[in-house]
Design an enzyme around this catalytic site. Structure first.
Site, mmCIF file in Angstrom:
data_model
loop_
_atom_site.group_PDB
_atom_site.id
_atom_site.type_symbol
_atom_site.label_atom_id
_atom_site.label_comp_id
_atom_site.label_asym_id
_atom_site.label_seq_id
_atom_site.Cartn_x
_atom_site.Cartn_y
_atom_site.Cartn_z
ATOM 1 N N THR A 58 0.988 -1.465 0.042
ATOM 2 C CA THR A 58 -0.036 -0.046 -0.022
ATOM 3 C C THR A 58 0.840 1.339 -0.008
ATOM 4 O O THR A 58 0.687 2.056 -0.799
ATOM 5 C CB THR A 58 -0.691 0.084 1.165
ATOM 6 O OG1 THR A 58 -1.663 -1.136 1.221
ATOM 7 C CG2 THR A 58 -1.832 1.209 1.097
ATOM 8 N N GLU A 64 8.990 10.353 8.846
ATOM 9 C CA GLU A 64 7.737 11.074 8.830
ATOM 10 C C GLU A 64 6.685 10.310 8.785
ATOM 11 O O GLU A 64 5.541 10.370 9.367
ATOM 12 C CB GLU A 64 7.794 12.028 7.746
ATOM 13 C CG GLU A 64 6.565 12.974 7.699
ATOM 14 C CD GLU A 64 6.586 13.999 8.913
ATOM 15 O OE1 GLU A 64 7.482 14.789 9.020
ATOM 16 O OE2 GLU A 64 5.592 13.664 9.697
ATOM 17 N N GLY A 73 0.244 9.281 9.227
ATOM 18 C CA GLY A 73 0.181 9.391 7.719
ATOM 19 C C GLY A 73 0.721 10.508 7.080
ATOM 20 O O GLY A 73 2.057 10.919 7.067
ATOM 21 N N GLY A 100 -11.485 -2.140 4.593
ATOM 22 C CA GLY A 100 -10.096 -2.383 4.481
ATOM 23 C C GLY A 100 -9.311 -1.509 5.613
ATOM 24 O O GLY A 100 -7.935 -1.431 5.386
ATOM 25 N N GLU A 136 -7.464 -4.591 9.665
ATOM 26 C CA GLU A 136 -6.975 -5.940 9.119
ATOM 27 C C GLU A 136 -7.677 -7.079 9.843
ATOM 28 O O GLU A 136 -8.559 -7.009 10.616
ATOM 29 C CB GLU A 136 -5.393 -6.069 9.584
ATOM 30 C CG GLU A 136 -4.614 -5.283 8.587
ATOM 31 C CD GLU A 136 -2.999 -5.148 9.207
ATOM 32 O OE1 GLU A 136 -2.547 -6.159 9.417
ATOM 33 O OE2 GLU A 136 -2.438 -3.917 9.280
ATOM 34 N N ASP A 154 -0.380 0.077 17.917
ATOM 35 C CA ASP A 154 -0.163 0.929 16.990
ATOM 36 C C ASP A 154 -0.177 2.364 17.473
ATOM 37 O O ASP A 154 0.870 2.889 16.876
ATOM 38 C CB ASP A 154 -1.353 0.670 15.656
ATOM 39 C CG ASP A 154 -0.965 1.567 14.619
ATOM 40 O OD1 ASP A 154 -0.222 1.420 13.938
ATOM 41 O OD2 ASP A 154 -1.473 2.905 14.574
ATOM 42 N N LYS A 187 3.418 4.864 17.854
ATOM 43 C CA LYS A 187 3.457 6.143 17.447
ATOM 44 C C LYS A 187 3.686 6.955 18.651
ATOM 45 O O LYS A 187 4.217 8.173 18.518
ATOM 46 C CB LYS A 187 2.235 6.509 16.593
ATOM 47 C CG LYS A 187 1.728 5.642 15.483
ATOM 48 C CD LYS A 187 0.603 5.824 14.874
ATOM 49 C CE LYS A 187 0.244 4.935 13.569
ATOM 50 N NZ LYS A 187 -1.174 5.206 13.148
ATOM 51 N N GLY A 225 -3.196 5.306 4.574
ATOM 52 C CA GLY A 225 -3.618 5.409 3.048
ATOM 53 C C GLY A 225 -2.417 5.538 2.280
ATOM 54 O O GLY A 225 -1.436 6.357 2.591
HETATM 55 P P1 NAP Z 1 1.688 -3.813 2.927
HETATM 56 O O1 NAP Z 1 0.513 -3.368 1.903
HETATM 57 O O2 NAP Z 1 1.547 -5.257 3.587
HETATM 58 O O3 NAP Z 1 3.105 -4.096 1.930
HETATM 59 C C1 NAP Z 1 4.260 -4.342 2.488
HETATM 60 C C2 NAP Z 1 4.869 -5.145 1.207
HETATM 61 O O4 NAP Z 1 6.212 -5.533 1.709
HETATM 62 C C3 NAP Z 1 4.021 -6.265 0.389
HETATM 63 O O5 NAP Z 1 4.397 -6.212 -0.801
HETATM 64 C C4 NAP Z 1 4.862 -7.391 1.309
HETATM 65 O O6 NAP Z 1 4.816 -8.534 0.541
HETATM 66 C C5 NAP Z 1 6.258 -6.828 1.240
HETATM 67 N N1 NAP Z 1 7.133 -7.531 2.302
HETATM 68 C C6 NAP Z 1 6.863 -8.035 3.439
HETATM 69 N N2 NAP Z 1 7.821 -8.657 3.951
HETATM 70 C C7 NAP Z 1 8.812 -8.892 2.806
HETATM 71 C C8 NAP Z 1 9.937 -9.602 2.911
HETATM 72 N N3 NAP Z 1 10.582 -10.209 4.095
HETATM 73 N N4 NAP Z 1 10.563 -9.456 2.047
HETATM 74 C C9 NAP Z 1 10.117 -8.799 0.753
HETATM 75 N N5 NAP Z 1 8.933 -8.209 0.831
HETATM 76 C C10 NAP Z 1 8.163 -8.225 1.917
HETATM 77 O O7 NAP Z 1 2.047 -2.871 4.083
HETATM 78 P P2 NAP Z 1 1.544 -1.249 4.222
HETATM 79 O O8 NAP Z 1 0.282 -0.971 4.452
HETATM 80 O O9 NAP Z 1 2.036 -0.572 3.003
HETATM 81 O O10 NAP Z 1 2.471 -0.849 5.374
HETATM 82 C C11 NAP Z 1 3.816 -0.673 5.126
HETATM 83 C C12 NAP Z 1 4.516 0.071 6.459
HETATM 84 O O11 NAP Z 1 3.922 1.312 6.552
HETATM 85 C C13 NAP Z 1 4.291 -0.724 7.652
HETATM 86 O O12 NAP Z 1 5.262 -0.434 8.566
HETATM 87 C C14 NAP Z 1 2.965 -0.006 8.223
HETATM 88 O O13 NAP Z 1 2.798 0.112 9.533
HETATM 89 C C15 NAP Z 1 3.566 1.429 7.922
HETATM 90 N N6 NAP Z 1 2.136 2.356 7.603
HETATM 91 C C16 NAP Z 1 1.183 1.969 6.805
HETATM 92 C C17 NAP Z 1 0.244 2.769 6.551
HETATM 93 C C18 NAP Z 1 -0.962 2.390 5.784
HETATM 94 O O14 NAP Z 1 -1.898 3.323 5.596
HETATM 95 N N7 NAP Z 1 -1.124 1.139 5.187
HETATM 96 C C19 NAP Z 1 0.189 4.149 7.137
HETATM 97 C C20 NAP Z 1 1.426 4.460 7.924
HETATM 98 C C21 NAP Z 1 2.470 3.588 8.052
HETATM 99 P P3 NAP Z 1 3.633 -9.730 1.152
HETATM 100 O O15 NAP Z 1 2.353 -8.993 0.861
HETATM 101 O O16 NAP Z 1 3.714 -10.829 0.095
HETATM 102 O O17 NAP Z 1 3.825 -10.068 2.483
HETATM 103 N N1 HSE Z 2 -3.430 0.929 11.138
HETATM 104 C C1 HSE Z 2 -2.968 2.130 11.067
HETATM 105 C C2 HSE Z 2 -4.240 3.159 11.484
HETATM 106 C C3 HSE Z 2 -2.350 2.651 9.831
HETATM 107 O O1 HSE Z 2 -5.369 2.495 11.476
HETATM 108 O O2 HSE Z 2 -4.298 4.343 11.855
HETATM 109 C C4 HSE Z 2 -1.634 3.876 9.884
HETATM 110 O O3 HSE Z 2 -0.673 4.009 10.875
#
Ligand code: NAP
Ligand code: HSE
Length: 424
Positions: free
Chosen positions: A13, A129, A134, A187, A190, A201, A205, A302
């Site tokens: 994402t 950051e 976000g 979505g 999780e 979480d 932060k 997001g």
């Molecule tokens: P995500 O959609 O699950 O993306 C993670 C990607 O990394 C996936 O493609 C995953 O593959 C890959 N990956 C995981 N482990 C791996 C490994 N060992 N080797 C190679 N590739 C690997 O996660 P996300 O939501 O983007 O979140 C990523 C980070 O951003 C997290 O630390 C999260 O806390 C942070 N974050 C997320 C958001 C949000 O809105 N989603 C907001 C702020 C911060 P697979 O799917 O095959 O596991």
């Molecule tokens: N799971 C987190 C939330 C994603 O709901 O705020 C952003 O860090």
């Protein structure tokens, strides 16, 4: 103009969102920032995420060691998540002299003190950051604005999933389970929602935000944490009747050598700016001794909001010298800081009792004996000769309220202690 080659580890994402911005706004960034940034390599488990997004598979990199050895790559974005292997991968990049931009709050909260010295030793930067709130530039604000102030308090809605669930319960009078199901369908939550709903979480932060705001290491383990799973539709209704909204707040306060750091549901008065932050939105309301009250509001998650924070860090990393913590970041609470577990708050307490003579008086005696003063009490007749009694207290000490609840729970006429929620 020189082209800066960078790489992405984890094209999910957030990694995908950052890629979109870097490619779609490449010319804009060139003309406004004087930087030409090109994504040279993308590491993931396989090349499927690249194919899915229509990204040329020649960018796919199947080995972290190949990535670390690529001399062209100056900087790496880590958007894989989790502690391992992200920690090992980031360590390899920093050791190879590449700055790292990460969104990984769990890793930061647990291992920042281990990663930063590696970055420092190799003259590169660790930027994060996107790890908190976000797209809202709160990390930058804490580090580069109102530096002359002492931040006294932070009150944050810093988890979008729980804010969505509580907002849904509030607006539709539905149960926690129904709101969670909707959050999962959309979505936000999780399949295993534990990290969000149990407050992990938000605690990750808050550890990062408090450390920056209070210029001292506030370890993740020192944060008091309680999630939203016990909040009921009745609590929401009672909150409304009393003029409040229920929010999961992350609270950090520093006064002298005393520090409070806690995450739990809170009754927020309806006229407080945080009460109107609804849905998946986030906000941080902070107070500095000279700047006064400030509120930062926006999308806390997001692909594109979080990607925007990532790209901002990439530009910052490529534009200047890295900055490191000015406090001793050793993963431990400084000996001079006193963590306040016995904090002061108002309390909402809901109990189900036998509707008999003297029950209310016994409960109020226990509260009074513990120094807890009742501000309001309402009784609603229930079924089976029972009644639900709702108390709001004046400011009281946490331990005094806990001791009171233990004693109240032992009264023969008390059928259950249904809820206890702190009041802002
Ligand atoms: P995500 O959609 O699950 O993306 C993670 C990607 O990394 C996936 O493609 C995953 O593959 C890959 N990956 C995981 N482990 C791996 C490994 N060992 N080797 C190679 N590739 C690997 O996660 P996300 O939501 O983007 O979140 C990523 C980070 O951003 C997290 O630390 C999260 O806390 C942070 N974050 C997320 C958001 C949000 O809105 N989603 C907001 C702020 C911060 P697979 O799917 O095959 O596991
Ligand atoms: N799971 C987190 C939330 C994603 O709901 O705020 C952003 O860090």
């Amino acid at each position: 103009m020189k082209t800066h080659h960078i790489a992405i580890m984890g094209l999910g994402t957030v990694g995908g969102g950052a890629y979109d911005i870097l490619t779609q706004n490449r010319e804009h960034i060139k003309s406004t920032q004087g930087l030409d940034i090109s994504v040279k390599l993308i590491l993931d488990r396989n090349d499927e995420p690249l194919k899915k997004r229509g990204i040329p598979t020649k960018l796919f990199c199947d080995s972290v060691d190949k990535l670390a050895a690529d001399k062209d790559v100056e900087l790496v974005i880590e958007t894989m998540g989790g502690v391992e292997p992200a920690k090992t991968f980031i360590t390899k990049m920093l050791t190879a002299g590449k700055s790292v931009v990460t969104a990984n709050k769990e890793l930061l909260a647990k291992c920042w003190h281990e990663l930063e010295p590696i970055a420092k030793a190799h003259g590169c930067g660790l930027f994060f950051e996107a790890s908190c709130v976000g797209g809202v530039p709160i990390i930058r604000a804490l580090g580069e604005s109102f530096q002359g102030d002492r931040v006294k308090s932070i009150y944050g809605i810093i988890n979008g999933t729980t804010n969505y669930i509580l907002s849904k319960m509030s607006s539709e009078n539905c149960s926690y389970a129904e709101a969670l199901k909707k959050a999962q369908e959309l979505g936000y939550a999780e399949f295993d929602p534990t990290s969000d709903v149990d407050g992990y979480d938000a605690a990750y932060k808050l550890s990062i935000l408090c450390s920056l705001a209070f210029h001292t290491c506030v370890p993740y383990g020192s944060i008091f944490r309680d999630g939203i799973t016990k909040v009921t539709a009745s609590d929401i209704k009672n909150a409304h009747d009393l003029g409040y909204e229920i929010k999961l707040l992350a609270i950090g306060k520093r006064e002298g050598d005393g520090l409070e750091a806690r995450v739990h549901p809170v009754f927020v008065p309806k006229d407080h700016p945080l009460a109107s932050v609804s849905g998946a939105y986030n906000a941080v309301y902070l107070n500095g001794d000279f700047v006064g009250d400030l509120m930062f509001y926006g999308a806390g998650a997001g692909a594109h909001p979080t990607g925007s924070a990532i790209v901002s860090d990439v530009i910052k990393a490529l534009s200047g010298k890295p900055k490191y913590c000015e406090f001793e970041n050793n993963g431990k609470l400084d000996g001079s800081v006193k963590l306040i577990g016995d904090f002061v708050s108002g309390y909402y307490i809901c109990v189900t009792v036998d509707d008999k003579v003297g029950v209310l008086s016994r409960i109020s005696t226990i509260l009074g004996n513990n120094g807890v003063s009742i501000k309001a009490a309402t009784q609603v007749p229930g079924s089976d000769d029972g009644a639900t009694v709702v108390f709001l207290t004046h400011l009281a000490r946490e331990h005094a309220v806990m001791q009171s609840l233990e004693a109240i729970g032992k009264l023969a006429a008390v059928r259950s202690i249904d809820s206890m929620i702190r009041v802002l």
